[in-house]
Design an enzyme around this catalytic site. Structure first.
Site, PDB file in Angstrom:
ATOM      1  CE  LYS A   1      -9.991  -4.660   3.189  1.00 10.59           C
ATOM      2  NZ  LYS A   1      -8.928  -4.395   3.142  1.00 10.59           N
TER       3      LYS A   1
ATOM      4  CB  SER B   1     -10.754  -9.638   3.342  1.00 10.24           C
ATOM      5  OG  SER B   1     -10.550  -7.862   2.986  1.00 10.24           O
TER       6      SER B   1
ATOM      7  CE  LYS C   1      -3.127  -6.658   0.623  1.00 11.99           C
ATOM      8  NZ  LYS C   1      -3.483  -5.474   0.291  1.00 11.99           N
TER       9      LYS C   1
ATOM     10  CG  ASP D   1      -6.893  -3.222   6.042  1.00 15.74           C
ATOM     11  OD1 ASP D   1      -6.467  -2.374   6.444  1.00 15.74           O
ATOM     12  OD2 ASP D   1      -6.861  -3.839   5.275  1.00 15.74           O
TER      13      ASP D   1
ATOM     14  CE  LYS E   1      -8.225  -7.786   5.564  1.00 17.66           C
ATOM     15  NZ  LYS E   1      -7.032  -7.596   4.317  1.00 17.66           N
TER      16      LYS E   1
ATOM     17  N   GLY F   1      -4.328 -10.476   0.440  1.00 19.10           N
ATOM     18  CA  GLY F   1      -4.515 -10.410  -1.347  1.00 19.10           C
ATOM     19  C   GLY F   1      -5.032  -9.082  -2.270  1.00 19.10           C
TER      20      GLY F   1
ATOM     21  CD  GLU G   1      -4.048  -5.332   6.137  1.00 22.18           C
ATOM     22  OE1 GLU G   1      -4.380  -5.742   4.882  1.00 22.18           O
ATOM     23  OE2 GLU G   1      -5.107  -6.057   6.997  1.00 22.18           O
TER      24      GLU G   1
ATOM     25  CG  ASP H   1      -0.867  -3.718   3.202  1.00 21.44           C
ATOM     26  OD1 ASP H   1      -0.909  -3.592   2.287  1.00 21.44           O
ATOM     27  OD2 ASP H   1      -2.626  -3.842   3.011  1.00 21.44           O
TER      28      ASP H   1
END
Length: 368
Positions: A163, A135, A263, A189, A161, A291, A214, A239
């Protein structure tokens, strides 16, 4: 199994670099660890709450309070405690899934260690290693982002990934695609940073053939995600919205997601995480393991979970060095883009006492 007592330990660990998401920036990780002690031994759990209620309504001080005053006393009062009994024993207490999950994890670790059985075997592992993604937080500039992504690809991570947030979305994705090509597995995400009104903007991500976007909308806006799924081509992954196996089943039925990020702390523990996996597998929905900047304890359990058959996408089970120069357990080291699944009893790892003491800021014992 009768609990002798539980130790709560607060730790503070510096990150190798600040990690910025749409809800804030972290430069250190404050954690709450749980050590369950029984006549046969002990087990460790890790609470994935953060210092402030930004990712979810749960946070460290609240988790410690509910554990000390409600959850742990309830288990200490029980004559027989097993991991599978933790949820029903704590069912009368509403919410606090992350705190409950940490306590269940500690009990499960103690129980499995006593029976010489691993987390992976208990959960239903079918692999001896798992593919790892990484991430990448929001950066100060696109050149910095490209350098960081290039570094992770050089390390061997098999999926990136990014953000994103309003103002940091289409252009960073475009630049990463142009620099590293279409063969890189790439996803984004949003951590709830957008609204349904942003659908035209989010549709501009479609040409980049992302694995998924996400949690673009607020966690309670499941219907909004279902509507967004009709307006964009990029698959939607949920998520924050997925807090249980039932929530996953409902979201799938509504058409709110094609993929689910599991998660364990968010859904109340690893046993419920396995139920989410099973629900998704029954509906043909892919899952991957998210995570929460865990230590080696949580990382070991996550890697075990990610070795179940339904985890067909690389997760955020990155190596210890992604976030910590020094972990509290033996570090997890990337090998050809994969991490090995621990095979020892319980988690297969344990804190190294000197390293744990160095980062401990407070501890308290709650006994029967």
């Amino acid at each position: 199994m009768k609990l002798s007592g539980v130790e709560l330990r607060r730790v503070r660990m510096p990150l190798v670099a600040p990690f910025r998401t749409s809800f804030g920036t972290q430069s250190e990780r404050e954690l709450l660890l749980v050590r369950a002690v029984t006549p046969a031994g002990e087990g460790w759990g890790e609470c994935v709450t953060m210092a402030e209620p930004l990712y979810s309504s749960e946070y460290n001080d609240a988790a410690e309070h509910v554990l000390r005053n409600h959850l742990i006393p309830a288990l200490l009062a029980a004559d027989d405690v097993t991991a599978y009994k933790v949820t029903p024993l704590l069912a009368k207490f509403k919410g606090h899934r992350m705190a409950k999950g940490a306590l269940e994890m500690a009990v499960l670790d103690a129980e499995l260690r006593a029976h010489e059985r691993s987390f992976a075997a208990e959960l239903g592992s079918t692999r001896d290693s798992v593919a790892c993604g990484v991430s990448v937080g929001i950066m100060d500039s696109i050149p910095q982002l490209l350098d960081v992504v290039g570094g992770y690809l050089d390390e061997g991570y098999v999926r990136i990934k990014l953000k994103i947030e309003p103002g940091w979305d289409v252009e960073p994705v475009r630049q990463v695609r142009e620099r590293f090509g279409d063969d890189v597995l790439l996803q984004v995400d949003a951590n709830t940073a957008y609204t349904l009104g942003d659908a035209p903007l989010l549709s501009k991500l479609d040409p980049f053939e992302l694995l998924l976007i996400e949690q673009p909308l607020e966690e309670e806006d499941v219907l909004g995600h279902a509507e967004l799924a009709k307006r964009i081509r990029t698959p939607i992954c949920l998520d924050e919205s997925i807090v249980s196996a039932k929530a996953a089943a409902d979201a799938i039925k509504l058409g709110a997601c094609q993929i689910v990020n599991i998660k364990p702390g968010r859904v109340g523990g690893y046993l419920e995480a396995r139920r989410v996996h099973d629900v998704c597998a029954a509906h043909g929905v892919a899952v991957w393991c998210g995570g929460m900047i865990e230590t080696g304890l949580g990382r070991a359990a996550n890697v075990a979970l990610a070795s179940l058959p339904g985890f067909t996408l690389p997760g955020d089970t990155s190596a210890s060095g992604r976030f910590y120069r020094t972990d509290i357990t033996e570090p997890f080291v990337l090998d050809a883009g994969h991490l090995p699944v621990p095979t020892g009893p319980g988690l297969g790892v344990a804190p190294i006492p000197d390293l744990l003491d160095e980062v401990t800021t407070e501890k308290v014992w709650i006994g029967s």
